[in-house]
Write a protein that holds these residues in place. Structure first.
Motif, PDB file in Angstrom:
ATOM      1  N   ILE A 782     -52.324  86.647  32.973  1.00  0.00           N
ATOM      2  CA  ILE A 782     -50.779  86.941  32.735  1.00  0.00           C
ATOM      3  C   ILE A 782     -49.915  85.999  33.265  1.00  0.00           C
ATOM      4  N   PRO A 783     -49.467  85.092  32.465  1.00  0.00           N
ATOM      5  CA  PRO A 783     -48.677  83.885  33.070  1.00  0.00           C
ATOM      6  C   PRO A 783     -47.282  84.554  33.788  1.00  0.00           C
ATOM      7  N   ILE A 826     -50.564 101.271  34.389  1.00  0.00           N
ATOM      8  CA  ILE A 826     -51.242 100.089  33.265  1.00  0.00           C
ATOM      9  C   ILE A 826     -52.616 100.103  33.667  1.00  0.00           C
ATOM     10  N   VAL A 827     -52.677  99.695  35.016  1.00  0.00           N
ATOM     11  CA  VAL A 827     -54.163  99.392  35.711  1.00  0.00           C
ATOM     12  C   VAL A 827     -55.011 100.645  35.502  1.00  0.00           C
ATOM     13  N   TYR A 828     -54.675 101.903  35.430  1.00  0.00           N
ATOM     14  CA  TYR A 828     -55.224 103.082  35.345  1.00  0.00           C
ATOM     15  C   TYR A 828     -55.184 103.659  33.961  1.00  0.00           C
ATOM     16  N   PHE A 857     -45.651  91.545  28.293  1.00  0.00           N
ATOM     17  CA  PHE A 857     -46.900  90.852  28.969  1.00  0.00           C
ATOM     18  C   PHE A 857     -47.910  91.225  27.994  1.00  0.00           C
ATOM     19  N   PRO A 858     -47.938  90.259  26.919  1.00  0.00           N
ATOM     20  CA  PRO A 858     -49.105  90.464  25.678  1.00  0.00           C
ATOM     21  C   PRO A 858     -50.375  90.137  26.328  1.00  0.00           C
ATOM     22  N   GLY A 859     -50.624  89.365  27.286  1.00  0.00           N
ATOM     23  CA  GLY A 859     -51.792  89.187  27.873  1.00  0.00           C
ATOM     24  C   GLY A 859     -52.638  90.285  28.385  1.00  0.00           C
ATOM     25  N   ILE A 860     -51.815  91.299  28.684  1.00  0.00           N
ATOM     26  CA  ILE A 860     -52.523  92.691  29.143  1.00  0.00           C
ATOM     27  C   ILE A 860     -53.262  93.353  28.084  1.00  0.00           C
ATOM     28  N   TYR A 863     -56.175  91.497  27.262  1.00  0.00           N
ATOM     29  CA  TYR A 863     -57.333  91.718  28.003  1.00  0.00           C
ATOM     30  C   TYR A 863     -58.011  93.231  27.724  1.00  0.00           C
ATOM     31  N   MET A 864     -57.030  94.292  27.834  1.00  0.00           N
ATOM     32  CA  MET A 864     -57.604  95.490  27.267  1.00  0.00           C
ATOM     33  C   MET A 864     -58.404  95.423  26.090  1.00  0.00           C
ATOM     34  N   ASP A 865     -58.143  94.932  25.280  1.00  0.00           N
ATOM     35  CA  ASP A 865     -58.788  94.980  23.748  1.00  0.00           C
ATOM     36  C   ASP A 865     -60.204  94.186  24.005  1.00  0.00           C
ATOM     37  N   ALA A 866     -60.186  93.175  24.659  1.00  0.00           N
ATOM     38  CA  ALA A 866     -61.446  92.318  25.105  1.00  0.00           C
ATOM     39  C   ALA A 866     -62.382  93.190  25.670  1.00  0.00           C
ATOM     40  N   THR A 867     -61.831  94.157  26.790  1.00  0.00           N
ATOM     41  CA  THR A 867     -62.712  94.662  27.597  1.00  0.00           C
ATOM     42  C   THR A 867     -63.317  95.904  26.802  1.00  0.00           C
TER      43      THR A 867
END
Length: 994
Positions: A782-783, A826-828, A857-860, A863-867
């Motif tokens: 996440i830049p 968001i983490v949880y 923060f599109p990277g988050i 990450y969620m979709d990939a996980t």
């Protein structure tokens, strides 16, 4: 379930005509011709009937979820059922074994009892989703093992068991019912007994009398009175087993009792029996088993036979039960003297049950092909034997090791003995401090002492044995294999022995299959060896009758203790090679293997507390609780028990009529914290109750408990850490739990102030700053977050600025608070509903915040979709250090469970990586402190924080070293793209250092 009766009369029943014949009335000549081949050349028929439904559910609940690797099909209950059935088949091969054998199944939920009472079993929930597809597989398993399956629509399995038991008994045969279900106890009589396979116990008339206070012929009447909540049999309200037994003893039977109910002196009992007469009689119809159900198949079809080798092998191979397949071999079972079902069989305490060998060879390279042979174990009471065993262990280079103690706390337990294993069944126990058990005297238990005339037990001198063992246990050329070895390391360290090197089978299993099942020895033994270890209660007893292990006789003690070492070594030989083949050796070596020694030292050191301060806090909390209780009574307008959820519910929703009340399944008002928090916004009483509960918890869990747990000689408490408790790698703390003391509340701070350093020392608290958000920035790439962390900007302020367009310099506290809630939420996997509750805003506004967050923060989101995709494909996720975290819920048929699995999968790589980092720091820390010549010692780990005790003169040197080790813990395995930051300070107590 419901049960039949031997004393039924036609007027009692409105069910099928066959339901009414008393069991005692049938004569052999009255049996249908097809049912009469109940004798054969030799002894009369001995029919054993397996209550298969009970077996299935016991197997399902006793074992962890298990899926077939090839397709994810749930098979845990099937595997457990197969192991239980195979054990039964082995145990029955004695002189008193069966001539005929069948497994009886329930066919469907609806039976003729539902026509009698439409609410019968109406309260039962559907079976678990993952169990449903296993029902037909269990039937396939039964047939594969050569056992007949029997079921009948419209009848319960218990009715079929009753019918076949009656036929055999009335024809002069014998019947053994393999079950512990109380509903079947009405069948027990001279030719019918039950066998509890879990307790290896024969249940006859005396067992029924002992448990229920009535003979088997009165069990129907007793059950009619007490009812059955499981089957929704109403019974007589308020009459329990003890009262029912007393009434039946006084009046003889149920009919007489009901006829003379008006004579009963106790008003409540009298009114109940009079007012609920019809309900009681209906209950008797429901619990009475029929002995004349249509028998689906003739008993002669149930003749005992060995399974067909090919059929059995094909089934086990299809199910992928390859370990069981190797143990079963060709399925042929040799007879042996005696039988598990013989009345004269000795009790397990005096002679533990020993399984026969599965294969004829005495030694096998495949440990799974050898059954555990307790008779092969040695009780070493001669120095020459001990020296010989140590020499053999040294030559072997690998030895299983375990300790037996007289207490659960490693920091205070006495050492009863040690066990060693070199190979399958090549194990020994060395007793050291066993004593004669106390004898019951007129004044209670007499522990003997100087007046004990009994000769001392034959065992070796403890100092001499420890001196001999020290060389072996500290030999760097001999690997010691342990199970949950932290405990054993601490026990031996207190006696001057530093056990090393070690491999821990619990931790190897944890690395291989974390999240799939538990990692205790018994569970691993069942899972990988198909062996049920001797339960501790079988040698030491249970409850008030439980005795210390030092009072266990040496023969059963040897069987129990040596088995631990033997099984541990067998597990190691199975599990250890998988670390390499599954590419998890580095995970084990760098994250797990070093932890037992580190934690054992921390537990032994303990941390000092101020008992006077704790007692003062307990007193203050108690006084404040009394004030809150009086305040609650005043608000409610009457006294009530503020600790009673039932009474609280009655006050809030029954008397004050507050809105939003919901009842639990038991019919009681819901009064949990979430409910009270919601009500506290509009009414004063819920807030008072919450404050009272908080103080009650702090007082009971901490101030009182810490004083009780404190060593009175040192004023130190010694927590116990669990290494394999959480799937993510986080440690858990217990006895006492030091990880959940509130940090931000004033009362929590007061408790932490009671944790102090010894004289001349200080406590150092070193805490990772926002480690999970830093790891999210790295793992999710996440830049925006990376830039903020690298620049040292407050991450919540930076997030708020990014989301709401407010300059950092002008950030107000409320906007930052909202950003902070979103960051951690968001983490949880927080939902809009959850965020709305946290911030006190409506759900729509919370949803907009979350949408904006993902836009900024599109990277988050990526990450969620990939996980999610990863866990759906593999069934597990991994941390950046390679730890696998299995998520079984992702394969659930329940959409809610799958969503939970997805949320867990998103958080697991982040929380798991944080746990991995602090483990890496802990493993390196003792060596770094010692190399620097410092006396500073690590005492506690609390999630992302480490607590040390340091001489005052070392603080300036210790803090930079501690920060360096912790901040660099990820390297060289992982080069994080964001810096790790540790805040550390020193003070006289934990609160000031935090």
């Amino acid at each position: 379930m419901a049960k039949p009766g031997f004393d039924a009369t036609p007027g009692d029943v409105e069910g099928p005509p066959a339901y009414v014949r008393p069991m005692s009335d049938a004569a052999p000549d009255a049996l249908p011709e097809t049912d009469r081949p109940l004798t054969q050349d030799g002894p009369a028929v001995r029919l054993w009937l397996i209550d298969a439904s009970a077996y299935i559910f016991r197997a399902y609940h006793a074992l962890p979820p298990l899926t077939r690797k090839s397709d994810g099909l749930p098979v845990g209950a099937v595997q457990g059922y197969c192991n239980m059935l195979w054990k039964l088949l082995k145990d029955m091969k004695g002189a008193d074994g069966p001539t005929h054998l069948a497994a009886i199944f329930d066919h469907s939920e609806k039976t003729f009892r539902n026509a009698l009472y439409d609410q019968y079993k109406a309260n039962r929930s559907a079976p678990p989703e993952d169990l449903v597809p296993q029902f037909p597989l269990v039937r396939d398993a039964t047939r594969a093992f050569g056992v007949h399956c029997v079921e009948l629509p419209g009848y319960e399995a218990d009715d079929l068991i009753a019918t076949y038991a009656c036929k055999v008994r009335d024809a002069g045969g014998e019947c053994v019912i393999v079950s512990s279900d109380k509903d079947l106890m009405q069948l027990i009589g001279p030719s019918v007994v039950m066998w509890d396979p879990m307790k290896d116990r024969r249940l006859a008339e005396d067992a029924v009398m002992e448990k229920f206070g009535v003979t088997p012929d009165k069990m129907i009447d007793l059950q009619a009175l007490i009812g059955d909540s499981v089957d929704n049999v109403p019974g007589a309200p308020g009459i329990g087993p003890k009262t029912a037994a007393q009434l039946l003893d006084e009046y003889g039977d149920l009919d007489t009792l009901l006829e003379r109910a008006g004579e009963i002196k106790q008003p409540k009992r009298r009114e109940t029996l009079i007012n609920f007469r019809d309900q009681i009689l209906l209950s008797r119809q429901l619990v009475r088993l029929t002995c004349d159900a249509p028998a689906p198949e003739p008993i002669d079809d149930f003749r005992v036979r060995d399974p067909d080798p090919q059929t059995l092998a094909d089934f086990l191979e299809t199910m992928e039960f390859r370990s069981l397949l190797r143990r079963v071999g060709d399925g042929k079972l040799a007879g042996h003297d005696g039988s598990a079902f013989a009345p004269a069989r000795p009790a397990p305490l005096s002679a533990p049950v020993i399984s026969p060998r599965y294969a004829p060879q005495a030694v096998s390279a495949d440990v799974e092909k050898q059954s555990v042979d307790h008779d092969a174990y040695h009780c070493i009471r001669d120095l020459a034997d001990l020296d010989a065993f140590i020499a053999r262990a040294t030559e072997a280079g690998v030895v299983g090791f375990d300790t037996e103690t007289d207490a659960l706390s490693a920091t205070h337990a006495g050492l009863c003995g040690v066990s060693l294993a070199i190979g399958p069944n090549d194990a020994c126990y060395v007793p050291l401090t066993h004593e004669h058990p106390p004898v019951e005297g007129a004044g209670g238990l007499d522990f003997g002492g100087d007046t004990d005339a009994r000769p001392p037990l034959d065992q070796l001198d403890k100092p001499t044995v420890l001196a001999r063992l020290k060389g072996l246990l500290e030999d760097p050329g001999v690997l010691k294999v342990v199970q949950n070895g932290k405990y054993d390391l601490a026990v031996m360290a207190r006696r001057g022995i530093r056990v090393a090197p070690i491999d821990d089978t619990m931790l190897i299993s944890y690395v291989l299959e974390g999240g799939l099942h538990g990692h205790g020895m018994d569970e691993l033994s069942r899972l990988h060896l198909g062996h049920e270890p001797i339960p501790f209660k079988s040698v030491a007893g249970t409850g008030k009758a439980q005795k210390s292990f030092k009072h266990v006789e040496l023969k059963p003690a040897t069987c129990y203790a040596a088995e631990d070492a033997d099984v541990t070594l067998r597990l190691w030989r199975i599990l250890k090679p998988r670390l390499a083949t599954e590419r998890l050796a580095t995970v084990y070596e760098t994250l797990e293997r070093g932890m037992p020694a580190v934690l054992a030292d921390m537990e032994l050191r303990g941390i000092r507390v101020d008992p006077a301060r704790l007692r003062r806090l307990s007193s203050e909390f108690g006084l404040r609780m009394a004030e809150l209780e009086a305040q609650a009574h005043e608000i409610a307008g009457r006294p009530f028990n503020v600790g009673s959820p039932r009474q609280i519910g009655e006050i809030l929703f029954g008397e004050l009529n507050l809105p939003g009340g919901k009842k639990t399944a038991s019919g009681q008002w819901e009064t949990g914290a979430a409910t009270l928090e919601g009500l506290a916004e509009t009414h004063a009483l819920p807030r008072v109750l919450l404050d009272w509960r908080q103080l009650s918890k702090l007082k009971g869990t901490y101030t009182d408990a810490l004083v009780a747990a404190m060593d009175p000689q040192t004023d130190r408490v010694h927590t116990s850490y669990q290494l394999a408790a959480a799937t993510t790698g986080r440690l858990a703390s217990s006895d006492p739990n030091l990880q959940n003391i509130p940090i931000r509340t004033e009362t929590g701070r007061q408790i932490r102030q009671a944790f102090i350093a010894k004289d001349g020392h200080v406590l150092i608290s070193a805490d990772y700053s926002q480690i999970e958000l830093r790891l999210l920035a790295h793992i999710g790439d996440i830049p925006e977050l990376k830039r903020a962390f690298k620049a040292g900007i407050d991450i919540h302020t930076a997030t708020a600025s990014e989301m709401f367009g407010v300059p950092v310099a002008d950030m107000d506290p409320e906007t930052r608070r909202r950003a902070k809630a979103i960051n951690f939420g968001i983490v949880y996997g927080i939902s809009a509903f959850g965020l709305a509750n946290q911030l006190g805003i409506d759900q729509g506004e919370a949803g907009a915040y979350i949408k904006t967050y993902f836009e900024r923060f599109p990277g988050i989101r990526t990450y969620m979709d990939a996980t999610r995709a990863e866990v759906r494909s593999l069934g597990f996720v991994s941390t950046v250090f390679g730890r696998k975290i299995h998520i079984p819920a992702i394969a659930s048929k329940s959409g809610a469970e799958r969503q939970f699995g997805e949320r867990a999968a998103i958080n697991a790589p982040i929380q798991g990586a944080a746990a991995d980092i602090i483990r890496r720091a802990m493993i390196r820390m003792p060596g770094a402190l010692e190399a620097a010549g410092l006396e500073t010692k690590m005492l506690l780990q609390v999630h992302d924080e480490l607590v040390f005790e340091a001489p005052e003169a070392e603080v300036e040197a210790a803090i930079p070293l501690i920060k360096r080790i912790m901040e660099g813990a990820a390297e060289p395995a992982v080069a994080l793209s964001v810096p790790l930051v540790v805040d550390a300070r020193a003070a006289k107590n934990w609160d000031e250092a935090h």
